[in-house]
Design a protein around this motif. Structure first.
Motif, PDB file in Angstrom:
ATOM      1  N   ASP A  13      37.773   0.350  14.968  1.00  0.00           N
ATOM      2  CA  ASP A  13      37.090  -0.133  13.778  1.00  0.00           C
ATOM      3  C   ASP A  13      36.230   0.960  13.174  1.00  0.00           C
ATOM      4  N   LYS A  14      35.811   1.950  14.006  1.00  0.00           N
ATOM      5  CA  LYS A  14      35.071   3.078  13.453  1.00  0.00           C
ATOM      6  C   LYS A  14      35.933   3.848  12.483  1.00  0.00           C
ATOM      7  N   LEU A  17      36.614   1.885   9.253  1.00  0.00           N
ATOM      8  CA  LEU A  17      35.444   1.874   8.362  1.00  0.00           C
ATOM      9  C   LEU A  17      35.282   3.238   7.683  1.00  0.00           C
ATOM     10  N   GLY A  18      35.393   4.310   8.498  1.00  0.00           N
ATOM     11  CA  GLY A  18      35.273   5.652   7.942  1.00  0.00           C
ATOM     12  C   GLY A  18      36.306   5.898   6.866  1.00  0.00           C
ATOM     13  N   ILE A  21      35.450   4.148   3.662  1.00  0.00           N
ATOM     14  CA  ILE A  21      34.424   4.859   2.895  1.00  0.00           C
ATOM     15  C   ILE A  21      35.028   6.091   2.219  1.00  0.00           C
ATOM     16  N   TYR A  22      35.922   6.769   2.949  1.00  0.00           N
ATOM     17  CA  TYR A  22      36.596   7.912   2.329  1.00  0.00           C
ATOM     18  C   TYR A  22      37.324   7.466   1.054  1.00  0.00           C
ATOM     19  N   THR A  25      35.061   7.190  -1.759  1.00  0.00           N
ATOM     20  CA  THR A  25      34.666   8.477  -2.336  1.00  0.00           C
ATOM     21  C   THR A  25      35.794   9.018  -3.219  1.00  0.00           C
ATOM     22  N   VAL A  28      35.587   7.450  -6.490  1.00  0.00           N
ATOM     23  CA  VAL A  28      34.586   8.060  -7.370  1.00  0.00           C
ATOM     24  C   VAL A  28      35.157   9.330  -8.008  1.00  0.00           C
TER      25      VAL A  28
ATOM     26  N   VAL B 135      27.595  11.193  17.285  1.00  0.00           N
ATOM     27  CA  VAL B 135      27.917  10.641  15.971  1.00  0.00           C
ATOM     28  C   VAL B 135      29.265   9.934  16.068  1.00  0.00           C
ATOM     29  N   ALA B 136      29.640   9.239  14.983  1.00  0.00           N
ATOM     30  CA  ALA B 136      30.878   8.463  15.036  1.00  0.00           C
ATOM     31  C   ALA B 136      32.099   9.362  15.203  1.00  0.00           C
ATOM     32  N   PHE B 137      32.111  10.490  14.494  1.00  0.00           N
ATOM     33  CA  PHE B 137      33.278  11.381  14.541  1.00  0.00           C
ATOM     34  C   PHE B 137      32.814  12.800  14.861  1.00  0.00           C
ATOM     35  N   LEU B 201      30.233  15.978   2.006  1.00  0.00           N
ATOM     36  CA  LEU B 201      30.855  14.674   1.775  1.00  0.00           C
ATOM     37  C   LEU B 201      31.348  14.086   3.100  1.00  0.00           C
ATOM     38  N   ILE B 205      30.089  10.532   5.100  1.00  0.00           N
ATOM     39  CA  ILE B 205      30.915   9.455   5.660  1.00  0.00           C
ATOM     40  C   ILE B 205      30.597   9.284   7.144  1.00  0.00           C
ATOM     41  N   ILE B 208      27.193   7.560   7.750  1.00  0.00           N
ATOM     42  CA  ILE B 208      27.185   6.129   7.391  1.00  0.00           C
ATOM     43  C   ILE B 208      27.822   5.332   8.531  1.00  0.00           C
ATOM     44  N   VAL B 209      28.983   5.796   8.997  1.00  0.00           N
ATOM     45  CA  VAL B 209      29.664   5.063  10.072  1.00  0.00           C
ATOM     46  C   VAL B 209      28.818   5.110  11.349  1.00  0.00           C
ATOM     47  N   LEU B 212      26.179   2.492  10.958  1.00  0.00           N
ATOM     48  CA  LEU B 212      26.675   1.111  10.951  1.00  0.00           C
ATOM     49  C   LEU B 212      27.330   0.712  12.270  1.00  0.00           C
ATOM     50  N   LYS B 213      27.868   1.690  13.020  1.00  0.00           N
ATOM     51  CA  LYS B 213      28.673   1.309  14.178  1.00  0.00           C
ATOM     52  C   LYS B 213      28.151   1.792  15.530  1.00  0.00           C
ATOM     53  N   GLU B 214      27.222   2.746  15.553  1.00  0.00           N
ATOM     54  CA  GLU B 214      26.871   3.358  16.832  1.00  0.00           C
ATOM     55  C   GLU B 214      25.482   2.964  17.326  1.00  0.00           C
ATOM     56  N   ALA B 239      27.949   9.984  -0.432  1.00  0.00           N
ATOM     57  CA  ALA B 239      29.329   9.499  -0.544  1.00  0.00           C
ATOM     58  C   ALA B 239      29.692   9.165  -1.983  1.00  0.00           C
TER      59      ALA B 239
END
Ligand SMILES: [Cu+2]
Lengths: 194, 649
Positions: A13-14, A17-18, A21-22, A25, A28, B135-137, B201, B205, B208-209, B212-214, B239
């Motif tokens: 799910d990470k 979600l990432g 969000i990408y 962007t 945009v 971090v998430a990634f 950028l 991302i 944010i993740v 929200l997730k960690e 973002a």
């Protein structure tokens, strides 16, 4: 520290979600190109307008091909769900072919315009047209490359969890490009005629 | 074969040669030092390929500090030029070179000092504050850093090979178009911030993740430290605004490379479109930098007042209000460019509205201190300096929000003084406070307090001396970016005062470097034994200092805001190893570094029109991504035995 194979379950799910969000962007990015197009659409500097240049029938065929490819991606996901490597792979290959055809048609359209002497240097309107449509095309090209990679990975590793995660993300990406194309179709092409 | 590149790209002007030699000399010095100390392997294994967010954070900070010194050098040259600029004959710099310097100063200070320090601090602290292990990634984090580094490398390459933009840091067309800037300068500007911007950028991302997730179990959003909220706001801004920058730079570049007409003054091009787009990124950027500084101060003020932050909820609302409002004020950067009375009125009012949540924050901090047992440590010195300078800067900013006043002040030194007031007094002081505060968590010992306080005082005095004269000069009619002026205007005295201020700031930075050096030298006296040197409130203080690579062996359970403070009140037992469960950590990877190097090469190729180089680099970047995607063994398992053996040393 000891080595171990990775379990990817909690990451699922990470990454989605990432990836969402990408996509926002990227949205945009397209929004700024659309805004620029909207401002420059009448800045033809004495050159041709969209109404004179675009062949709606041709664009409609491109649109249908892209929509069809969104359908085949859905079928590939279905193949994953029922555990059929054959369906998943063949549908992915079909998606790639449709995507490739779309790209070829678009390049052909561009070449046709350039051949007639209407390039991105002709006017601000054409600069923004080529850039907006071309950026979408570039995304499609990257998508096709991604597809080739995915198909090869599924061929090698089968329908494992990593491939499954990736194909879901790819499907999101592909549908997103479809959506952007609908906007391009209505604003750039249809909008030029009405 | 080599595109536009030739021998004439090397510098010939003595001042430029000096700059080039200092870059080359510094680089050679570092290489020799590492080789003599036989540290290459260590550097590669422990740092360059590390995916540990704390090490990546330290690398960001190091780059930002080096760039701060470069940017200060540019500032000194500008001050010198303007002091003696009443007499053209003895100018140090040619007009062209002066323009390159103010462009480089702005670009470097925003993209490579402020952004670098911000991502550095977020990396160092945010995961630990959330009670997370990373971090998430983590891999993406390393790629982001190396893209940032790549942009920085390109800016500094322009000192040696070619030139930098002479257009101002926002590079307005048509000046930045091919017609008026045919050289490589603008291309250096475009590609250095394009590459660094894509890194930002991706970081946006990622964080944010992460938020929200960690978060640790039990930490609902409304139990999150305010710093995390401020980062969330800033990263949402990243973002949604950096893609605009990416698109705008791409269009400017297409104008320059392919002869398009987005922003040219002929063939239907619209330069105003560029100015709208770039400020639609540029205004949020200001808040991207300041929001984390607000977050830092919120943590510091609560800790050193020994009280929980006053008005937590109003703080959250204020952060989110700023996040939203910063998208609807961009036009205040060009009231004078003919938007019309109604448009100007709307953006003027919105600009005044955004000052309200900012004011709420200042009052919240002051109320937190009120009747608290305030400890005046060096982070609090930065805070006090911040409150005074930032409030003054805020008030001169609200003045600008009135379009009629802005017509007078536009492009004057008053404006220059205003935004330095915000960026130095707000952003920079905030980051200095944060670095002082969290230094022991990263390195295991505190910085020297006395030198820290002295540095803060020197900075504040230097800042006032350097920028108050600019306010006055602006009201007297001095415009920004002047390389000479008529002696009869009588400005020279004030420029001399401003120059003295700049020298005091240099001394302040010298004191900070001394502070770091001396603290390392005498670190035994300031070792942080229990991991909680300031009597902190948030989770990062609950682990050891320096924190282990995994931050927490057992993830903390959160029951309240200021979770660690709550634990310390005896409300909860500290985590025991009994509940330990094995977990995964990412393995090191050199691919981020590799992608960064390739991006620098690709950028260099585009700047100089060496297309074969661009194609090779692009293919290799795709290859690196595929290589990483094929690697299905990117993590390692950490067991109880690993942790115990690491704890034994
Ligand atoms: Cu603004």
């Amino acid at each position: 520290m000891s080595q171990a194979n990775t379990s990817i379950a909690p990451h699922n799910d990470k990454s989605s979600l990432g990836f969402w969000i990408y996509l926002m962007t990227d949205c945009v990015l397209f929004a700024s190109l659309f805004a620029t197009f909207a401002v420059l659409r009448n800045a033809t500097a004495g050159g041709p307008t969209g109404a004179e240049l675009f062949d709606l029938n041709y664009i409609l065929i491109e649109t249908l091909i892209l929509l069809a490819s969104s359908f085949t991606v859905g079928m590939a996901l279905l193949g994953f769900r029922v555990g059929s490597k054959r369906i998943a792979l063949s549908m992915l290959v079909l998606t790639g072919l449709l995507g490739g055809t779309f790209l070829a048609l678009e390049i052909n359209e561009f070449q046709h315009l350039i051949h007639e002497g209407f390039t991105w240097q002709t006017s601000a309107f054409l600069s923004s047209f080529f850039t907006l449509v071309g950026t979408h095309g570039l995304h499609i090209a990257i998508g096709v490359l991604w597809l080739v990679y995915l198909a090869a990975a599924i061929y090698r590793h089968g329908l494992d969890s990593i491939n499954k995660k990736r194909i879901v993300l790819f499907a999101l990406f592909w549908h997103f490009l479809d959506l952007i194309w609908i906007f391009i179709f209505s604003i750039v092409y249809l909008g030029a005629k009405f | 074969m080599l595109g536009r590149l030739g021998w004439d790209a090397l510098p010939y002007d003595p001042v430029v040669i000096g700059g080039a030699l200092s870059v080359v000399g510094g680089l050679v010095g570092i290489i020799v030092l590492i080789t003599v100390l036989k540290r290459w392997k260590w550097l590669y294994k422990e740092w360059l390929t590390s995916l540990d967010h704390k090490k990546i954070g330290v690398m960001y900070i190091v780059v930002a500090l080096v760039m701060l010194i470069r940017g200060l050098g540019d500032a000194l040259l500008m001050r010198l030029q303007q002091i003696i600029g009443s007499n053209e004959a003895n100018a140090v710099l040619t007009s062209e070179h002066f323009q390159q310097i103010f462009t480089a100063h702005g670009t470097i200070m925003i993209f490579f000092v402020a952004m670098g320090a911000m991502f550095g601090i977020i990396n160092l602290i945010l995961p630990q504050m959330l009670g997370a292990r990373d971090v998430a990634f983590p891999f993406l984090n390393s790629v982001s850093f190396w893209l940032f580094f790549s942009g920085m490398a390109l800016v500094n390459t322009s000192l040696i090979i070619g030139e930098f933009a002479a257009t101002g840091w926002m590079a307005y067309p048509p000046l930045s178009g091919l017609e008026y800037s045919p050289g490589v300068g603008v291309d250096y500007w475009i590609w250095s911030i394009q590459i660094a911007g894509i890194g930002s950028l991706l970081s946006g991302i990622n964080f944010i993740v992460t938020i929200l997730k960690e978060r640790a179990p039990g930490m609902s959003l409304m139990k999150m430290p305010i710093f995390a909220w401020s980062v969330l706001g800033a990263m949402i801004l990243v973002a949604f605004s950096f893609p605009i920058l990416t698109g705008t730079l791409a269009m400017l570049s297409l104008d320059r490379l392919m002869g398009m007409h987005f922003f040219t003054s002929d063939m239907g091009g619209n330069p105003m479109m560029y100015i709208n787009l770039i400020w639609a990124w540029g205004h949020p950027e200001v808040y991207i930098l300041i929001l984390p500084a607000f977050g830092i101060f919120s943590e510091i003020v609560a800790t050193f007042s020994g009280k929980k932050l006053f008005g937590y909820k109003s703080m959250v609302v204020a952060i989110m209000a700023i996040t939203f409002l910063s998208y609807v004020v961009w036009l205040h950067h060009f009231f004078t460019m003919g938007g019309g009375a109604n448009v100007n009125a709307f953006f003027g009012i919105m600009t005044m509205v955004i000052a309200i949540p900012t004011g709420v924050k200042v009052f919240n901090w002051l109320f937190t201190m009120y009747r608290g047992r305030v400890r005046f440590t060096s982070p609090m010195y930065w805070f006090m300096g911040f409150v005074v300078t930032f409030t003054i800067g805020g008030m001169t900013g609200v003045l600008h929000a009135i379009p009629a006043v802005d017509f007078q002040l536009h492009n004057s030194l008053f404006l220059v003084a205003h935004f330095h007031n915000m960026i130095i007094g707000g952003v920079l002081f905030g980051y200095f406070a944060g670095l002082t505060y969290w230094f022991p968590k990263i390195f295991g010992f505190k910085l020297h307090e006395g030198l820290g306080k002295l540095a803060a005082w020197t900075w504040i005095i230097g800042f006032v001396t350097a920028f108050v004269p600019l306010y006055v000069l602006g009201l007297m009619g001095a415009t920004r970016r002047l390389d000479h002026y008529d002696a009869s205007l009588g400005w020279q005295g004030l420029f001399i005062v401003a120059g003295i201020g700049a020298v005091i700031i240099v001394i302040a930075v010298g004191i900070q470097l001394l502070q770091i050096g001396y603290s390392i030298w005498t670190r035994k006296q300031r070792i942080d034994h229990n991991g909680d040197p300031w009597d902190g409130r948030t989770l990062e203080w609950s682990t050891t200092s320096p924190s282990p690579s995994y931050n927490f062996a057992v993830l903390p359970q959160v029951k309240s805001i200021d979770a660690f403070w709550y634990q310390k009140q005896g409300n909860e037992n500290k985590n025991e190893m009994e509940t330990f469960q094995p977990f995964h950590l990412p393995k090191n990877s050199g691919i981020g570094l590799f992608i960064g190097i390739l991006s620098t090469i690709a950028g260099f190729g585009i700047i100089w029109h060496i297309w074969w180089l661009v194609i090779i680099a692009a293919v290799l970047i795709i290859y690196s991504i595929v290589h990483r995607a094929n690697d299905r063994d990117t993590e390692m398992l950490v067991t109880k035995k690993d942790i115990l053996s690491e704890a034994m040393g």
